[in-house]
Design a protein around this motif. Structure first.
Motif, PDB file in Angstrom:
ATOM      1  N   ALA A  33     -76.634 -84.792  77.106  1.00  0.00           N
ATOM      2  CA  ALA A  33     -77.433 -84.026  78.064  1.00  0.00           C
ATOM      3  C   ALA A  33     -78.680 -83.423  77.415  1.00  0.00           C
ATOM      4  N   GLY A  34     -78.883 -83.720  76.105  1.00  0.00           N
ATOM      5  CA  GLY A  34     -80.097 -83.259  75.443  1.00  0.00           C
ATOM      6  C   GLY A  34     -79.983 -81.962  74.680  1.00  0.00           C
ATOM      7  N   THR A  35     -78.758 -81.494  74.411  1.00  0.00           N
ATOM      8  CA  THR A  35     -78.571 -80.241  73.675  1.00  0.00           C
ATOM      9  C   THR A  35     -78.017 -80.556  72.293  1.00  0.00           C
ATOM     10  N   SER A  36     -78.693 -80.097  71.252  1.00  0.00           N
ATOM     11  CA  SER A  36     -78.282 -80.375  69.874  1.00  0.00           C
ATOM     12  C   SER A  36     -77.235 -79.378  69.396  1.00  0.00           C
ATOM     13  N   ARG A  37     -76.615 -79.695  68.264  1.00  0.00           N
ATOM     14  CA  ARG A  37     -75.646 -78.779  67.638  1.00  0.00           C
ATOM     15  C   ARG A  37     -76.313 -77.454  67.297  1.00  0.00           C
ATOM     16  N   ALA A  38     -77.508 -77.522  66.764  1.00  0.00           N
ATOM     17  CA  ALA A  38     -78.234 -76.303  66.394  1.00  0.00           C
ATOM     18  C   ALA A  38     -78.497 -75.441  67.626  1.00  0.00           C
ATOM     19  N   GLU A  39     -78.831 -76.070  68.737  1.00  0.00           N
ATOM     20  CA  GLU A  39     -79.063 -75.310  69.974  1.00  0.00           C
ATOM     21  C   GLU A  39     -77.770 -74.663  70.464  1.00  0.00           C
ATOM     22  N   VAL A  40     -76.654 -75.369  70.351  1.00  0.00           N
ATOM     23  CA  VAL A  40     -75.362 -74.800  70.762  1.00  0.00           C
ATOM     24  C   VAL A  40     -75.050 -73.578  69.909  1.00  0.00           C
ATOM     25  N   ASP A  42     -77.125 -71.633  68.408  1.00  0.00           N
ATOM     26  CA  ASP A  42     -78.031 -70.564  68.840  1.00  0.00           C
ATOM     27  C   ASP A  42     -77.590 -69.957  70.167  1.00  0.00           C
ATOM     28  N   LEU A  43     -77.164 -70.793  71.099  1.00  0.00           N
ATOM     29  CA  LEU A  43     -76.751 -70.304  72.423  1.00  0.00           C
ATOM     30  C   LEU A  43     -75.564 -69.351  72.352  1.00  0.00           C
ATOM     31  N   THR A  49     -74.411 -72.231  59.544  1.00  0.00           N
ATOM     32  CA  THR A  49     -73.373 -72.404  58.525  1.00  0.00           C
ATOM     33  C   THR A  49     -71.997 -72.088  59.108  1.00  0.00           C
ATOM     34  N   SER A  50     -71.873 -70.977  59.818  1.00  0.00           N
ATOM     35  CA  SER A  50     -70.603 -70.609  60.445  1.00  0.00           C
ATOM     36  C   SER A  50     -70.198 -71.627  61.505  1.00  0.00           C
ATOM     37  N   PHE A  51     -71.179 -72.110  62.239  1.00  0.00           N
ATOM     38  CA  PHE A  51     -70.897 -73.095  63.284  1.00  0.00           C
ATOM     39  C   PHE A  51     -70.349 -74.380  62.677  1.00  0.00           C
ATOM     40  N   TYR A  52     -70.960 -74.840  61.594  1.00  0.00           N
ATOM     41  CA  TYR A  52     -70.477 -76.065  60.952  1.00  0.00           C
ATOM     42  C   TYR A  52     -69.111 -75.858  60.313  1.00  0.00           C
TER      43      TYR A  52
END
Length: 109
Positions: A33-40, A42-43, A49-52
Motif C-alpha cells: 500500500a506504499g508504507t515503508s518499515r521506517a514510516e510504520v 514513525d507512525l 533500532t527498537s522497531f527492528y
C-alpha cells in the motif's frame, strides 16, 4: 478495515512472537500500500533500532505498544498482548525445563 491475516494463531501451534506477525504479514501488506518499515516505526512513535529489534523478536510488545499496533492495524491491543504472553510463557517453560517439572502441585483437602 483491519489488515488481513491478523487472526490469532491456531491452537496447538507453537507461539509466534508478535514481531514475526508484524514482519511476515503486516509489513508486506503495508508495503504493497506504499508504507515503508521506517514510516510504520514513525507512525507508532518507535525509533528504528527498537522497531527492528521487535521484528527480530528481541523486544517484547508492551501494553503501550499493543495499543499503538492495535490502533495502527485496526484490530485492538488484545491480539498483540496475547501473542506476547504466549511467547513469554513458552520461553519461560523451555528455560525452566526440569526445574518446573520438579515443583509439586499442592492439593487442598
Amino acid at each position: 478495515m483491519p489488515l488481513p491475516g491478523l487472526e490469532p494463531p491456531k491452537r496447538g501451534a507453537p507461539p509466534t512472537h508478535p514481531g514475526e506477525l508484524l514482519k511476515e504479514i503486516v509489513l508486506p501488506a503495508l508495503k504493497a500500500a506504499g508504507t515503508s518499515r521506517a514510516e510504520v516505526a514513525d507512525l507508532i512513535g518507535m525509533d528504528r533500532t527498537s522497531f527492528y529489534k521487535l521484528l527480530a523478536a528481541e523486544r517484547p510488545v508492551t501494553a503501550e505498544l499493543a495499543l499503538k499496533l492495535g490502533k495502527l492495524c485496526g484490530n485492538g491491543p488484545d491480539l498483540w498482548l496475547n501473542m506476547q504472553k504466549a511467547w513469554d510463557l513458552e520461553q519461560a517453560r523451555a528455560s525452566l525445563g526440569d526445574a518446573l517439572a520438579a515443583i509439586p502441585t499442592l492439593k487442598v483437602a
